[in-house]
Write an enzyme that holds these catalytic residues in place. Structure first.
Site, PDB file in Angstrom:
ATOM      1  N   LYS A 106       0.828  -1.219   0.000  1.00 18.96           N
ATOM      2  CA  LYS A 106       0.000   0.000   0.000  1.00 18.96           C
ATOM      3  C   LYS A 106       0.862   1.269   0.000  1.00 18.96           C
ATOM      4  CE  LYS A 106      -3.960  -2.209   2.268  1.00 18.96           C
ATOM      5  NZ  LYS A 106      -3.348  -3.522   2.598  1.00 18.96           N
ATOM      6  N   ARG A 107       1.908   1.248  -0.805  1.00 17.61           N
ATOM      7  CA  ARG A 107       2.757   2.425  -0.926  1.00 17.61           C
ATOM      8  C   ARG A 107       2.012   3.528  -1.670  1.00 17.61           C
ATOM      9  NH1 ARG A 107       6.073   0.832   2.986  1.00 17.61           N
ATOM     10  NH2 ARG A 107       7.710  -0.623   2.357  1.00 17.61           N
TER      11      ARG A 107
END
Length: 276
Positions: A95-96
């Site tokens: 979930k960058r």
């Protein structure tokens, strides 16, 4: 072979839409491993070995490794999956969401250091936070779209007054992912199983994209409704279950118990597909 093709192959080979999420919590390990972060690889590898012929993908969640200084064990696990299940793609759940040179480093981390087949991203900062990942041919980039957490509605369900038709934010994102942003056919979307009506809406707007669907199992998502809303013969769905599989037993039989739950979940999903 690109990520979507990998999913299709694994779906056919293992007759599965089930993804097993690898979220290791040492406090929940069986007695011989409990509260021992040095056993994270051992625990996860046993789960992989027990379920590798039952899944469309594995999804290690990076925070569960980083929190215990277990990055080396994550690298070891990724190599183990490639060795024992080379046809099962691995989604690094990171979930960058950053831009420029920082995004380049995160992409390098996912695809070079960990050798992931796909990575999850937050698209909040726009296309330039996604573009560095698209420089890796064939790699999947899966964008958060309609998440399963209650707070997701704080942003994702709001309407956009400046966009024709005033779509909700998640609808606009699904449209962009299907069209302007999907320049190399690498994008997919995350849509929570707790919102089957939104899964159907995302599928209508993004008919060709892989959908990663968390929320089945411990989070209470309806497997039958999920498959009916999202699965299409030419567009795979990746239905994730983590805790229900990993912690099916707190005893030494944890791996065989994980296999039993994975078999049951796979059968439930396949039955729903047959009825769809």
């Amino acid at each position: 072979m690109d990520f979507t093709a990998q999913l299709h192959r694994a779906e056919r080979q293992n007759q599965s839409m089930l993804c097993v999420g690898l979220d290791p919590e040492p406090s929940k390990f069986p007695a011989g491993m409990r509260n021992d972060p040095s056993r994270i690889f051992d625990f996860c590898a046993r789960i992989v070995d027990a379920t590798k012929d039952l899944v469309i993908a594995f999804k290690p969640q990076i925070a569960y490794f980083h929190a215990h200084r277990a990055e080396a064990q994550l690298e070891q696990l990724m190599a183990h999956i490639r060795r024992v299940a080379p046809e099962v793609p691995v989604i690094l759940d990171a979930k960058r969401g950053d831009i420029g040179s920082t995004a380049e480093q995160y992409a390098r981390e996912a695809f070079e250091r960990y050798q992931a087949d796909a990575v999850t991203l937050s698209p909040f900062m726009g296309f330039d936070s996604i573009e560095p990942y698209l420089r890796y041919p064939g790699k999947g980039v899966i964008l958060l779209c309609r998440t399963s957490n209650p707070g997701g509605s704080d942003w994702q369900f709001q309407r956009l007054a400046d966009v024709p038709g005033q779509p909700r934010l998640f609808e606009h994102l699904a449209h962009l992912a299907q069209t302007d942003w999907n320049r190399n056919g690498q994008l997919g979307l995350v849509v929570g199983a707790t919102f089957p009506e939104e899964i159907a809406r995302v599928r209508a707007l993004a008919p060709n994209l892989p959908l990663l669907i968390p929320g089945v199992g411990a989070q209470g998502g309806d497997a039958a409704a999920t498959v009916k809303a999202g699965w299409r013969p030419d567009a795979p769905i990746v239905v994730n279950s983590s805790r229900a599989v990993l912690y099916a037993s707190a005893d030494d039989d944890f791996a065989s118990a994980a296999r039993r739950v994975a078999l049951e979940t796979r059968a439930l999903l396949n039955s729903a597909r047959s009825a769809a």
